[in-house]
Design an enzyme around this catalytic site. Sequence first.
Site, mmCIF file in Angstrom:
data_model
loop_
_atom_site.group_PDB
_atom_site.id
_atom_site.type_symbol
_atom_site.label_atom_id
_atom_site.label_comp_id
_atom_site.label_asym_id
_atom_site.label_seq_id
_atom_site.Cartn_x
_atom_site.Cartn_y
_atom_site.Cartn_z
ATOM 1 N N CYS A 102 0.948 -1.082 0.275
ATOM 2 C CA CYS A 102 0.155 -0.211 -0.267
ATOM 3 C C CYS A 102 0.721 1.294 0.324
ATOM 4 O O CYS A 102 2.053 0.821 0.322
ATOM 5 C CB CYS A 102 -0.997 0.052 1.386
ATOM 6 N N GLY A 103 0.424 2.506 0.789
ATOM 7 C CA GLY A 103 1.441 3.388 1.016
ATOM 8 C C GLY A 103 2.464 2.966 1.611
ATOM 9 O O GLY A 103 3.249 3.470 1.523
#
Length: 123
Positions: A82-83
Site C-alpha cells: 500500500c502506501g
Amino acid sequence: MDHSPDFMKLVADAKTRVRECKIAEVRERQARGENFHLVDVREDSEWQAGHIPGARHIGKGVIERDIEQAIPERAAPIVLYCGGGYRSALAADSLQKMGYTAVVSMDGGMRGWREAGYAEQRP
C-alpha cells in the site's frame, strides 16, 4: 500522514499475525524472475499516480470480495503493498483468515519503494 490511535492499534494487532518483507526483498525477487503475485491494495487514484511494475491492483476495499477470482490458488505466493505498509498488513490478515497461506505485506509500501529509487509505472 498522521493516523488515528485506534487505526494504529488495528494495524499493530494485524502485524502480530502477518509476515512482512522489506522493499529490497521484493525488488530482489523480481530481479530473479521469481513467480509471485504482487498486489497493490491502495485506492484507485493512488494506483493511477504510479505503481510498482508488474503489480496488479485490487483495492483494500474490495480485496476480500475479488481475491478468489483474481488468485484462486490459496497457496500462491502473494506480496501486498500500500502506501506505507499499514493497509497491506490489514489486507494480509484478512486474506489469511480466508485461507491464503503465503501472503506477505511489504513494509514501507510505495513510499519506501520510491525513496529507494526503484522504477514505477503509470497506467
